[in-house]
Design a protein around this motif. Structure first.
Motif, mmCIF file in Angstrom:
data_model
loop_
_atom_site.group_PDB
_atom_site.id
_atom_site.type_symbol
_atom_site.label_atom_id
_atom_site.label_comp_id
_atom_site.label_asym_id
_atom_site.label_seq_id
_atom_site.Cartn_x
_atom_site.Cartn_y
_atom_site.Cartn_z
ATOM 1 N N TYR A 196 15.069 11.086 6.438
ATOM 2 C CA TYR A 196 15.894 12.168 6.967
ATOM 3 C C TYR A 196 16.336 11.918 8.399
ATOM 4 C CZ TYR A 196 14.666 14.820 2.832
ATOM 5 O OH TYR A 196 14.498 15.218 1.540
ATOM 6 N N LEU A 197 15.831 10.862 9.031
ATOM 7 C CA LEU A 197 16.341 10.504 10.344
ATOM 8 C C LEU A 197 17.459 9.500 10.132
ATOM 9 C CD1 LEU A 197 14.644 10.256 13.658
ATOM 10 C CD2 LEU A 197 16.140 8.367 13.027
ATOM 11 N N GLN A 198 18.637 9.852 10.636
ATOM 12 C CA GLN A 198 19.821 9.042 10.396
ATOM 13 C C GLN A 198 20.430 8.593 11.723
ATOM 14 O OE1 GLN A 198 21.399 12.491 7.995
ATOM 15 N NE2 GLN A 198 22.234 10.832 6.757
ATOM 16 N N ILE A 199 21.093 7.451 11.684
ATOM 17 C CA ILE A 199 21.795 6.953 12.862
ATOM 18 C C ILE A 199 23.280 6.820 12.534
ATOM 19 C CG2 ILE A 199 19.789 5.753 13.796
ATOM 20 C CD1 ILE A 199 21.071 3.122 12.745
ATOM 21 N N MET A 247 19.970 6.251 6.660
ATOM 22 C CA MET A 247 18.607 6.650 7.006
ATOM 23 C C MET A 247 17.806 5.418 7.406
ATOM 24 S SD MET A 247 17.892 9.495 4.054
ATOM 25 C CE MET A 247 18.475 8.447 2.734
ATOM 26 N N VAL A 248 16.971 5.563 8.396
ATOM 27 C CA VAL A 248 16.221 4.418 8.905
ATOM 28 C C VAL A 248 14.731 4.740 8.930
ATOM 29 C CG1 VAL A 248 18.111 3.493 10.287
ATOM 30 C CG2 VAL A 248 16.596 5.202 11.281
ATOM 31 N N PRO A 249 13.887 3.732 8.747
ATOM 32 C CA PRO A 249 12.434 3.953 8.786
ATOM 33 C C PRO A 249 11.968 4.272 10.194
ATOM 34 C CG PRO A 249 12.933 1.610 8.550
ATOM 35 C CD PRO A 249 14.229 2.337 8.414
ATOM 36 N N VAL A 262 16.141 -0.184 13.692
ATOM 37 C CA VAL A 262 17.585 -0.252 13.438
ATOM 38 C C VAL A 262 18.039 -1.705 13.295
ATOM 39 C CG1 VAL A 262 18.061 1.934 14.576
ATOM 40 C CG2 VAL A 262 18.071 -0.165 15.936
ATOM 41 N N SER A 263 17.119 -2.566 12.905
ATOM 42 C CA SER A 263 17.429 -3.989 12.794
ATOM 43 C C SER A 263 18.514 -4.256 11.752
ATOM 44 C CB SER A 263 16.169 -4.786 12.454
ATOM 45 O OG SER A 263 15.584 -4.308 11.254
ATOM 46 N N LYS A 268 23.287 -1.361 16.727
ATOM 47 C CA LYS A 268 24.416 -0.508 17.098
ATOM 48 C C LYS A 268 24.150 0.922 16.645
ATOM 49 C CE LYS A 268 27.988 -4.090 17.110
ATOM 50 N NZ LYS A 268 29.313 -4.505 16.585
ATOM 51 N N VAL A 269 23.949 1.801 17.609
ATOM 52 C CA VAL A 269 23.642 3.202 17.312
ATOM 53 C C VAL A 269 24.498 4.093 18.211
ATOM 54 C CG1 VAL A 269 21.855 4.977 17.249
ATOM 55 C CG2 VAL A 269 21.273 2.609 16.694
ATOM 56 N N PHE A 270 25.220 5.019 17.604
ATOM 57 C CA PHE A 270 26.097 5.902 18.369
ATOM 58 C C PHE A 270 25.694 7.370 18.271
ATOM 59 C CE2 PHE A 270 28.572 2.202 17.011
ATOM 60 C CZ PHE A 270 28.977 1.714 18.244
ATOM 61 N N GLY A 271 24.674 7.651 17.476
ATOM 62 C CA GLY A 271 24.211 9.027 17.338
ATOM 63 C C GLY A 271 22.942 9.076 16.512
ATOM 64 N N VAL A 272 22.191 10.147 16.661
ATOM 65 C CA VAL A 272 20.942 10.347 15.918
ATOM 66 C C VAL A 272 20.915 11.781 15.404
ATOM 67 C CG1 VAL A 272 18.417 10.392 16.036
ATOM 68 C CG2 VAL A 272 19.687 8.706 17.364
#
Length: 288
Positions: A196-199, A247-249, A262-263, A268-272
């Motif tokens: 449920y945690l998304q980037i 979704m990321v671990p 985020v490997s 590259k992450v623009f939001g959480v």
């Protein structure tokens, strides 16, 4: 959903409603305090209303601040009901359409007690929690902490910042608001990283509320993250897809921070965001 500071949308309407009710309650001098404490219960994630942007609705219920109290909604407190699904919806009898009871329908045999119980505990749709005791408990805790000087913490985790280093995204939560509580990561469906945690992987697709204008062609993004409304040629589904918001671990990194891997996205992450897509049609079940 708008923003209280910009006097737009639900965020603004809710803060104005609180002010109006306080004005009515205190109209007679010497009765109710003009700044009387005010408790708010968030919606649940179940049902059609608010989707697919139910996370934006939760944000709007705090005036766009993400936490109560805040400068636009002073002397308020929050009871989070995100996890209080309707116990009657995800059930075999409900899925067979046996509420109300279909007398004479062989497929509903054995559902009589279930149907009676469901009908005797009415509610105004699944976004309004049917089970009231946990709501009352959480409101009481919020009031005790905010209004009556109790030494408890009632806000839950509130994001305070993040830091990206290589393929590691550290997400920090407000240590003061957590008090003596600490973060935990529950079990989740690891084969698909359903935490449920998304980037956000595409900066141009940040939109807090996307409303279709022309199906599959045009979208009205009513809030592009800065409170501005823009019309785009991007299909609504693209704003919400798991390609845009994978979704990321995650794992716990101390009492008030998490670390996300985020490997798979070259850092590259623009939001959480988290808990945003939960609800009807969301295949991974409860809870965020």
């Amino acid at each position: 959903f708008g923003n209280a500071r910009q006097e737009r949308g639900y965020s603004c309407a809710l803060s104005k409603m609180i002010a109006a009710w306080r004005g009515l309650f205190s109209a007679v001098p010497g009765t109710t305090d003009p700044m009387a404490p005010f408790g708010i219960v968030t919606l649940t994630g179940q049902g059609d209303e608010g989707h697919p942007d139910i996370g934006g609705m939760y944000l709007a219920q705090t005036g766009g601040h993400g936490v109560l109290p805040n400068p636009d909604m002073p002397n308020t407190f929050l009871a989070v009901a995100f996890d209080l699904d309707d116990p009657y919806m995800n059930n075999t009898c409900a899925n067979k359409g046996c509420v109300p009871m279909k007398v004479g329908d062989a497929s509903c045999v054995g559902c009589e007690n279930f149907a009676t119980s469901a009908q005797e505990t009415p509610m105004l749709g699944p976004i309004h929690p049917r089970v009231k005791k946990p709501v009352g408990d959480r409101l009481a805790r919020g009031a005790y902490a905010t209004v009556y000087g109790g030494n408890v913490h009632a806000t839950g985790p509130v994001l305070s910042g993040c830091k990206l280093k290589g393929n590691k995204l550290t997400i920090k939560f407000n240590r003061t608001l957590l008090g003596t509580d600490k973060l935990e990561v529950g079990d989740y469906y690891r084969p698909t990283n359903a935490t449920y945690l998304q980037i956000l992987t595409n900066q141009t697709l940040l939109c807090l509320q996307a409303i279709p204008i022309e199906k599959g062609k045009k979208t009205n993004c009513t809030d592009n993250g800065t409170g501005k409304s823009i019309v785009t040629n991007i299909p609504t589904d693209q704003y919400h897809s798991l390609d845009t918001w994978p979704m990321v671990p995650v794992r716990v990194d101390g009492p008030s921070s998490l670390v996300a891997d985020v490997s798979g996205y070259r850092g590259k992450v623009f939001g959480v965001r988290y808990g945003w897509m939960y609800g009807k049609g969301w295949k991974y079940g409860c809870c965020g």
